[in-house]
Design a protein around this motif. Structure first.
Motif, mmCIF file in Angstrom:
data_model
loop_
_atom_site.group_PDB
_atom_site.id
_atom_site.type_symbol
_atom_site.label_atom_id
_atom_site.label_comp_id
_atom_site.label_asym_id
_atom_site.label_seq_id
_atom_site.Cartn_x
_atom_site.Cartn_y
_atom_site.Cartn_z
ATOM 1 N N ASP A 116 0.852 -1.219 0.000
ATOM 2 C CA ASP A 116 0.000 0.000 0.000
ATOM 3 C C ASP A 116 0.877 1.256 0.000
ATOM 4 O OD1 ASP A 116 -0.650 0.580 3.532
ATOM 5 O OD2 ASP A 116 1.003 -0.479 2.561
ATOM 6 N N THR A 117 2.078 1.088 0.547
ATOM 7 C CA THR A 117 3.010 2.218 0.667
ATOM 8 C C THR A 117 3.991 2.278 -0.498
ATOM 9 O OG1 THR A 117 2.962 1.805 3.064
ATOM 10 C CG2 THR A 117 4.684 3.276 2.244
ATOM 11 N N ASP A 173 2.564 10.568 -2.687
ATOM 12 C CA ASP A 173 1.099 10.522 -2.569
ATOM 13 C C ASP A 173 0.678 9.815 -1.279
ATOM 14 O OD1 ASP A 173 0.590 9.926 -6.163
ATOM 15 O OD2 ASP A 173 1.118 11.751 -5.022
ATOM 16 N N PHE A 174 1.373 8.697 -0.991
ATOM 17 C CA PHE A 174 1.044 7.947 0.234
ATOM 18 C C PHE A 174 1.253 8.816 1.472
ATOM 19 C CE2 PHE A 174 0.514 4.356 2.994
ATOM 20 C CZ PHE A 174 1.386 4.585 4.054
ATOM 21 N N HIS A 175 2.392 9.520 1.516
ATOM 22 C CA HIS A 175 2.690 10.334 2.700
ATOM 23 C C HIS A 175 1.711 11.501 2.833
ATOM 24 C CE1 HIS A 175 6.461 8.059 2.863
ATOM 25 N NE2 HIS A 175 6.614 8.528 4.075
ATOM 26 N N TRP A 176 1.266 12.049 1.692
ATOM 27 C CA TRP A 176 0.301 13.145 1.746
ATOM 28 C C TRP A 176 -1.036 12.620 2.293
ATOM 29 C CZ3 TRP A 176 -0.146 18.086 2.220
ATOM 30 C CH2 TRP A 176 -1.403 18.687 2.025
ATOM 31 N N GLN A 177 -1.461 11.476 1.761
ATOM 32 C CA GLN A 177 -2.755 10.921 2.204
ATOM 33 C C GLN A 177 -2.707 10.496 3.683
ATOM 34 O OE1 GLN A 177 -2.956 7.884 -0.777
ATOM 35 N NE2 GLN A 177 -3.095 9.493 -2.367
ATOM 36 N N GLN A 178 -1.574 9.897 4.072
ATOM 37 C CA GLN A 178 -1.453 9.374 5.444
ATOM 38 C C GLN A 178 -1.325 10.473 6.487
ATOM 39 O OE1 GLN A 178 -2.533 6.089 5.432
ATOM 40 N NE2 GLN A 178 -1.076 5.877 7.108
ATOM 41 N N GLU A 179 -0.491 11.466 6.243
ATOM 42 C CA GLU A 179 -0.178 12.422 7.304
ATOM 43 C C GLU A 179 -0.002 13.859 6.790
ATOM 44 O OE1 GLU A 179 3.931 11.460 8.984
ATOM 45 O OE2 GLU A 179 3.548 9.581 7.908
ATOM 46 N N HIS A 180 -0.522 14.082 5.562
ATOM 47 C CA HIS A 180 -0.381 15.419 4.976
ATOM 48 C C HIS A 180 1.068 15.904 5.041
ATOM 49 C CE1 HIS A 180 -4.512 17.400 4.108
ATOM 50 N NE2 HIS A 180 -4.410 16.179 3.615
ATOM 51 N N CYS A 191 8.482 12.516 1.275
ATOM 52 C CA CYS A 191 8.431 11.133 1.783
ATOM 53 C C CYS A 191 9.598 10.876 2.722
ATOM 54 C CB CYS A 191 8.468 10.132 0.634
ATOM 55 S SG CYS A 191 9.889 10.266 -0.455
#
Ligand code: RIB
Ligand code: CA
Length: 325
Positions: free
Chosen positions: A79-80, A227-234, A238
Motif C-alpha cells: 500500500d506504501t 502521494d502515500f505520505h500526503w494521504q497518510q499524514e499530509h 516522503c
C-alpha cells in the motif's frame, strides 16, 4: 573500503539505499540478501536486480531469503510502496531474469560468518533472514564487524501501529531473536532519526536540475511514495528511512544516541514494539546502540553528493543558500 552485505526488502527507500550504497566509494557491497517485507520476496529480488542493472553491478551475488515471517502471517507494505515495490513505476519491467545464488540467504550468512570476518551487515527490512541464520549458526553475530538495522522506535510513534515500526512489526519474533541472541551490538536506526529524513518535492526538483537523468528517475520512483505520505499524514514529500542506515554506517558522526538493552514485544496489540530500557530497570547487558539524533543537512549533503555525482561542497552551498529541503 568496508565490506558490506545488505539485507533488504525493496521497496522504494530500500532501492534509494541500494543506489547510494552501490555508488559510495567507502563501501564494497559483496552480496545482497532479500527478505519478504515491503513486497513478496520474489518481487524484491527483481527490484534488487533492477538496482544492480542501474549501477552496472550485476556481478554482485543476490541471495533469496525468507518468503514468510517466522510465526505471524506475512503482511506486505505494498500500500506504501506499490504492488511492484517501486511505486507502480514499472521501472523493473525490463529486468533480465537473472538467477539468485543456489544457497539461501540464511545459509549464506551461517557459512560466511562461521569464522571471524571484516564484513558488516546492514539490514533494511524485517530481520527474518538474520534470525534464520542464527538458528543455523548461533555464532554468526560474533564474526560480523558491525550490524546496523533500520527498525524500531524509542520515543517516536510507530508507522504501522501506535508503537511499532514496520520492519519489526512485520516479523516481531525474528526481531526479538536477533536482539536477544545476535551477540553483536545492534546499531538501531529507528524512526526517531529516520522521520527527520524527508525527501521533499523541492529536493526532487533540485536533483532534476543538478542531474536530470537521476532526477527524472527519482521522480518516477518517489511519486507514489509522495502521494502515500500526503494521504497518510499530509506530509509534503516522503520519509526515506533506509538511506539513513547506509549513510550512518559510512559516516557514524551523522547520528548520536546511547547504548542500552532493547527487547521486542512479539504478542498482542503492541507487537513489534521496541522496549528501550534506557534506565536499566531490567539490569540486562547492553545489546544495542539506539540512535536518537541526526544531522539532517549533513545527511542530505552526503546522500545527494553521491546520488547526483556532485561535489559535496556544491550540494552544501546550494542547500544552505537556497534553503532547499
Ligand atoms: O518502517 C520503515 C521500514 O520498513 C523501511 O525499511 C521500509 O523500507 C520498510 O522496510
Ligand atoms: Ca526496507
Amino acid at each position: 573500503m568496508q565490506k558490506v552485505i545488505i539485507d533488504c526488502d525493496p521497496g522504494i527507500d530500500d532501492s534509494l539505499a541500494l543506489l547510494y550504497a552501490l555508488k559510495s566509494p567507502e563501501i564494497d557491497v559483496i552480496a545482497i540478501c532479500v527478505v519478504c517485507g515491503n513486497v513478496p520476496v520474489g518481487i524484491g529480488v527483481r527490484n534488487v536486480f533492477h538496482c544492480l542493472q542501474q549501477c552496472n553491478r550485476l556481478d554482485i551475488p543476490v541471495y533469496l531469503g525468507a518468503s514468510q515471517p517466522l510465526v505471524v502471517d506475512f503482511v506486505s507494505a505494498q500500500d506504501t510502496h506499490g504492488l511492484d515495490g517501486l511505486g507502480e513505476s514499472n521501472l523493473a519491467k525490463e529486468v533480465i531474469d537473472l538467477p539468485v545464488q543456489p544457497m539461501s540467504a540464511a545459509t549464506f550468512y551461517a557459512t560466511t560468518f562461521s569464522q571471524p570476518t571484516d564484513i558488516a551487515v546492514i539490514a533494511l527490512g524485517p530481520l527474518t533472514n538474520i534470525a534464520l541464520a542464527l538458528t543455523e549458526n548461533p555464532k554468526v553475530g560474533l564474526h560480523m564487524s558491525r550490524f546496523v538495522s533500520m527498525g524500531g522506535c524509542y520515543k517516536s510513534h510507530g508507522n504501522c501501529s501506535p508503537v511499532a515500526e514496520y520492519n519489526y512489526w512485520c516479523d516481531p519474533h525474528a526481531a526479538r531473536q536477533v536482539y536477544q541472541t545476535l551477540q553483536c551490538p545492534i546499531e538501531m536506526i529507528g524512526l526517531d532519526v529516520t522521520r527527520k529524513i524527508v525527501f521533499t518535492p523541492n529536493l526532487l526538483s533540485y536533483c532534476q536540475y543538478i542531474h536530470p537523468q537521476m532526477g527524472n528517475y527519482l521522480a518516477k520512483l518517489v511519486q507514489f511514495y509522495f502521494d502515500f505520505h500526503w494521504q497518510q499524514e499530509h506530509l509534503l514529500g516522503c520519509v526515506i528511512n533506509d538511506p539513513l542506515a547506509v549513510a550512518y554506517f559510512i559516516h557514524p558522526e551523522l547520528c548520536e544516541g546511547f547504548t542500552t538493552y532493547v527487547d521486542v514485544e512479539t504478542e498482542s496489540i503492541s507487537r513489534g514494539q521496541t522496549l528501550v530500557d534506557r534506565y536499566h530497570f531490567w539490569q540486562k547487558a547492553d545489546n544495542a546502540k539506539v540512535l536518537t539524533e541526526v544531522h539532517t543537512d549533513q545527511f542530505f549533503i552526503q546522500f545527494l553528493s553521491v546520488l547526483l555525482d556532485a561535489p559535496a561542497q556544491t550540494i552544501a552551498e546550494d542547500l544552505t543558500l537556497w534553503k532547499i529541503g
